[in-house]
Design a protein around this motif. Structure first.
Motif, PDB file in Angstrom:
ATOM      1  N   GLU A 113       0.832  -1.058   0.008  1.00  0.00           N
ATOM      2  CA  GLU A 113       0.389  -0.091  -0.145  1.00  0.00           C
ATOM      3  C   GLU A 113       0.697   1.252   0.260  1.00  0.00           C
ATOM      4  N   GLU A 114       1.701   1.265   1.114  1.00  0.00           N
ATOM      5  CA  GLU A 114       2.520   2.197   0.442  1.00  0.00           C
ATOM      6  C   GLU A 114       3.661   2.647  -0.537  1.00  0.00           C
ATOM      7  N   VAL A 115       4.325   1.412  -1.302  1.00  0.00           N
ATOM      8  CA  VAL A 115       4.573   1.656  -2.399  1.00  0.00           C
ATOM      9  C   VAL A 115       3.844   2.156  -2.855  1.00  0.00           C
ATOM     10  N   ALA A 116       2.946   1.520  -3.406  1.00  0.00           N
ATOM     11  CA  ALA A 116       1.995   2.205  -4.527  1.00  0.00           C
ATOM     12  C   ALA A 116       1.425   3.617  -4.480  1.00  0.00           C
ATOM     13  N   LYS A 117       1.378   3.968  -2.987  1.00  0.00           N
ATOM     14  CA  LYS A 117       0.961   5.503  -2.555  1.00  0.00           C
ATOM     15  C   LYS A 117       2.390   6.029  -3.221  1.00  0.00           C
ATOM     16  N   SER A 118       3.452   5.558  -2.848  1.00  0.00           N
ATOM     17  CA  SER A 118       4.928   6.310  -2.827  1.00  0.00           C
ATOM     18  C   SER A 118       4.955   6.318  -4.131  1.00  0.00           C
ATOM     19  N   TRP A 119       4.590   5.486  -5.377  1.00  0.00           N
ATOM     20  CA  TRP A 119       5.293   5.799  -6.450  1.00  0.00           C
ATOM     21  C   TRP A 119       4.169   6.872  -7.705  1.00  0.00           C
ATOM     22  N   ASN A 141      14.002   4.466   0.987  1.00  0.00           N
ATOM     23  CA  ASN A 141      12.824   5.489   2.321  1.00  0.00           C
ATOM     24  C   ASN A 141      12.290   4.525   3.056  1.00  0.00           C
ATOM     25  N   LEU A 142      11.489   3.462   2.788  1.00  0.00           N
ATOM     26  CA  LEU A 142      10.379   2.478   3.185  1.00  0.00           C
ATOM     27  C   LEU A 142      11.203   1.156   4.182  1.00  0.00           C
ATOM     28  N   GLU A 143      12.146   1.514   4.437  1.00  0.00           N
ATOM     29  CA  GLU A 143      13.312   0.192   5.042  1.00  0.00           C
ATOM     30  C   GLU A 143      13.843   0.914   6.636  1.00  0.00           C
ATOM     31  N   GLY A 144      14.044   2.556   6.318  1.00  0.00           N
ATOM     32  CA  GLY A 144      14.460   3.166   7.073  1.00  0.00           C
ATOM     33  C   GLY A 144      13.244   3.146   8.208  1.00  0.00           C
ATOM     34  N   SER A 145      12.062   3.102   7.845  1.00  0.00           N
ATOM     35  CA  SER A 145      11.076   3.463   9.405  1.00  0.00           C
ATOM     36  C   SER A 145      10.082   1.990   9.055  1.00  0.00           C
TER      37      SER A 145
END
Length: 791
Positions: A113-119, A141-145
């Motif tokens: 979900e977060e990858v799709a929104k960020s894309w 960026n997602l890996e750090g959170s």
């Protein structure tokens, strides 16, 4: 005070120190600029120990196992397409950081979900490539959170992605903080509007959005998203091929396939065609209960035409296209075959409630009668894809049942305005490119209540939410301009805050097809007619400054009439060319400039020349108004099938016959000639009977069109259609309102299955001297009324 080392734990007073744990390490969050954290953050009290990151056991996740979840999130929810390389990258990332909890705990869905929104915030493309730099940055960026396979900054991420509407894309405006700026509902981002559902309303921007006309959007039929129903996925796909005015012959067949598949899935969703699994599993019993009897009566089953072979004398219900065979007889076709249709004993359902013409998709209940000479087949093709021998004797014929807009979109609340999570339907589909119901529906309802609902309660500017619909403006008739002046004068006399939102002016703008030298004149005279209209509109500058004028052409308008000579043109058709309308646009520019010069306020009245048909949306998917100019009722009367049951008498008993008349005297023939030559005054029709007849015609026309779910339910030889743009003629889901301008039908305002259909007729009422007629539509209450005035 000296700066501390970022790797050291920040010191704090003993009273503020958090409880120590044996495995506690540095809990400082990432200082990545993507998350907006400072270089030396203060340690939060509820920080999760970093050792939790080591609790995830990486696994090897095959891409094929992740494909269903990724398809549901990227394709169905966000309308994005994943390549195989991107799916491999995501599977590796989820397997490494989510471990075995990717399925049971739903960790994979949150990551996707977060990858799709960020894309969608990185790029406008709909294809996610695995080797793209954007995807690598998103995952980095997602890996750090992520801690323990979970995204600890999910809420902040969603808000940042949703609100990060840069000025380069939408402009530096205060309303972009809402994520609901009218320009943000463009077609380029129509499929990426899901992020808007995460936004919060900002009450401080009410002044910037106080005019509801800012949310009015006119969608041309040639710019509308072309959607095709996918039978395998049971969902709508966007047609990515480039449309053409001269497409391949296979596209003609595809027009019928799309219409049939759309109506077929709509029927299967109807309760009358769904068999209860509970009743089917029960053991048959001799005891007859009312519930079981009701279930048996309400459950119907469709039979494909190819399955009629070898079932001589059996009763079936078939769904197919009503056509005329090469031999001149009626036939019915579906995707499996064709069969001759005998309607000599058929009864329409409801009786005299709709028209049934070749080119419509109908339901027929009857018996199959096999052909003895050919054994039920023709040409040895077994009926599959060809014509089946024999005939189908229909006893009942009806249109496919209509489906409410709330059912189509899966709205389950009161009046179709509640939560959509529990309902089915196509709430995530963006049919018009202004955002889907699930994405922006709830936010738009709040916005409508702020801009229109509060005004209605306070009595301030209650007329702003009105639409004025005027039909058949023949500019070559002097009485038309007189009637138009009377209409405009009524609304110009109202307070400026009560000026209607929009005026819809519909053709034909000339009585004859002057572009084909019909009537008098040609293209020069045609432009002069619009110059006269510009002079009339210039007399009411307050309306030009505060309203949007929308012009919809007819069959007699250019350029289409230059080769059709006033006959039925291809649908959809483009608007009137700009070379004829330049004087009208100049009148709007002059009125806006005068308002800014005199009052110092900015005026933005506008004139829009759109296609026929076209759609108007207000507040995104909240209000959809379909506009069509077509004399459909006359075409239906000319081509509809006549049933024997309609000609027979209503009574089933014995009919008392008149006695045999005596032989007439020799002078009877002379007396008959004299009788015919005499003038006879026709019987006067009462006003009540005329009103009843007009209402019946209106309901019959509305039911025919909405049941078909198509704006041209005729054969292509009767009403041509541009094959690649046929999806713009689909009436699915039902709009909130529909303007069907038909001068051969009486003016009416009728509601059918939640869709309010209006016919303004002509601006000059036929048969009534000096009467101007139009329709006024209330956007908030979704109700229109026919208005008249003397001129």
């Amino acid at each position: 005070m000296s700066k501390s080392n970022p790797t050291d734990r920040p010191r704090a007073a003993p009273m503020f120190k958090a409880p120590q744990t044996p495995a506690q390490t540095n809990p400082i969050p990432s200082s990545s600029p993507a998350f907006g954290t400072p270089a030396h953050p203060i340690r939060p009290f509820n920080a999760v120990p970093a050792a939790a990151k080591q609790s995830v056991l990486p696994i090897l996740l095959p891409p094929a196992t992740l494909r269903p979840v990724a398809f549901r999130t990227f394709t169905k929810k966000h309308s994005l397409t994943l390549t195989s390389s991107a799916l491999q990258v995501l599977a590796t990332f989820i397997g490494r950081h989510c471990g075995t909890g990717w399925r049971e705990e739903g960790l994979a869905e949150r990551v996707l979900e977060e990858v799709a929104k960020s894309w969608k915030n990185y790029s406008k493309g709909v294809i996610v490539e695995g080797d793209s730099t954007e995807l690598k940055d998103i995952l980095k960026n997602l890996e750090g959170s992520m801690i323990g396979g979970r995204i600890v900054a999910s809420r902040e991420l969603s808000r940042q992605n949703s609100l990060n509407l840069g000025p380069s894309q939408y402009g530096d405006d205060s309303t972009t903080r809402l994520g609901l700026r009218p320009g943000s509902l463009g077609r380029e981002d129509s499929q990426s509007s899901l992020g808007m559902s995460m936004l919060e309303m900002d009450e401080n921007d009410e002044d910037a959005l106080k005019d509801p006309r800012k949310w009015l959007k006119v969608i041309d039929a040639f710019e509308q998203p072309r959607l095709v129903y996918n039978v395998a996925k049971k969902h709508f796909d966007r047609d990515s091929s480039k449309p053409s005015l001269l497409p391949q012959a296979s596209h003609k067949t595809q027009v019928f396939r799309n219409r049939y598949n759309l109506i077929h899935q709509r029927i299967l969703r109807n309760e009358s065609f769904q068999t209860s699994a509970v009743e089917a599993s029960k053991t048959p019993s001799l005891k007859r209960t009312s519930s079981a009897l009701a279930t048996a009566q309400q459950s119907y089953k469709l039979t494909p035409i190819a399955n009629l072979l070898g079932r001589n004398g059996s009763n079936h219900m078939i769904l197919g296209l009503l056509t005329i065979s090469p031999t001149g007889t009626l036939a019915i076709n579906d995707l499996t075959g064709s069969i001759a249709l005998d309607l000599s004993h058929a009864k329409p359902v409801p009786e005299d409630g709709a028209w049934f013409a070749p080119g419509m998709i109908v339901l027929v209940d009857g018996i199959y009668e096999e052909d003895d000479n050919h054994g039920g087949t023709l040409g040895g093709n077994g009926g599959v894809g060809g014509t089946i021998g024999g005939k189908f004797i229909g006893f009942f014929i009806g249109g496919p049942p209509c489906e409410r807009r709330s059912v189509t979109l899966g709205l389950t609340g009161t009046n179709g305005e509640g939560d959509t999570t529990a309902g089915g339907g196509f709430g995530w589909v963006d049919f018009l490119g202004v955002g889907s119901e699930r994405a922006v529906g709830s936010k738009m309802r709040k916005l409508e209540q702020r801009l229109l609902g509060k005004r209605l309660e306070e009595g301030d500017g209650v007329g702003r939410g009105r639409m004025i619909i005027v039909g058949e403006i023949n500019l070559d008739q002097p009485r038309t301009l007189q009637a138009l002046k009377k209409l405009l004068g009524i609304y110009a006399a109202e307070p400026e805050d009560d000026t209607p939102m929009t005026f819809i002016l519909m053709g034909n703008f000339v009585q004859h097809a002057v572009m084909a030298r019909g009537g008098s004149g040609g293209s020069i005279e045609y432009k002069e007619y619009f110059d006269a209209l510009a002079s009339t509109l210039s007399e009411y500058p307050t309306l030009l400054q505060a309203a949007t004028f929308i012009f919809v052409p007819g069959d007699n308008d250019g350029w289409a009439s230059s080769f059709s000579a006033g006959a039925a043109t291809c649908l959809p058709r483009k608007g009137v060319p700009e070379m004829f309308t330049s004087r009208i646009k100049r009148a709007f520019a002059t009125a806006n400039a005068e308002a800014e010069k005199e009052g110092g306020k900015r005026a933005d009245g506008d004139a829009i020349w759109t296609s026929n048909p076209s759609r108007l949306t207000v507040f995104g998917p909240m209000h959809e108004i379909l506009v069509l100019r077509d004399n459909m009722s006359g075409r239906l009367r000319r081509t509809a099938v006549q049933f024997a049951s309609a000609k027979s008498s209503d009574g089933d008993g014995d009919v008392e016959m008149a006695p045999t008349p005596a032989l007439p005297p020799p002078a009877t023939e002379i007396d008959e000639d004299v009788q015919e030559a005499e003038s006879h005054e026709p019987e006067a029709i009462s006003e009540e009977d005329k009103l009843t007849h007009d209402t019946h015609i209106a309901r019959k026309l509305v039911k025919t069109v909405l049941d078909q779910g198509y704006l041209s339910p005729f054969g292509l030889a009767i009403r041509p259609v541009l094959w690649d743009y046929a999806s713009a003629l689909q009436v699915y889901p039902l709009p909130t309102a529909m303007v069907l301008a038909d001068t051969e039908a009486p003016a009416f305002c009728v509601t059918y299955e939640g869709c309010h259909v209006m016919n303004p007729g002509g601006i000059v009422a036929p048969g009534r001297r000096g009467v101007a007629r139009w329709v006024e539509y209330d956007l908030l209450n979704k109700v229109g009324k026919v208005r008249e005035a003397l001129f």
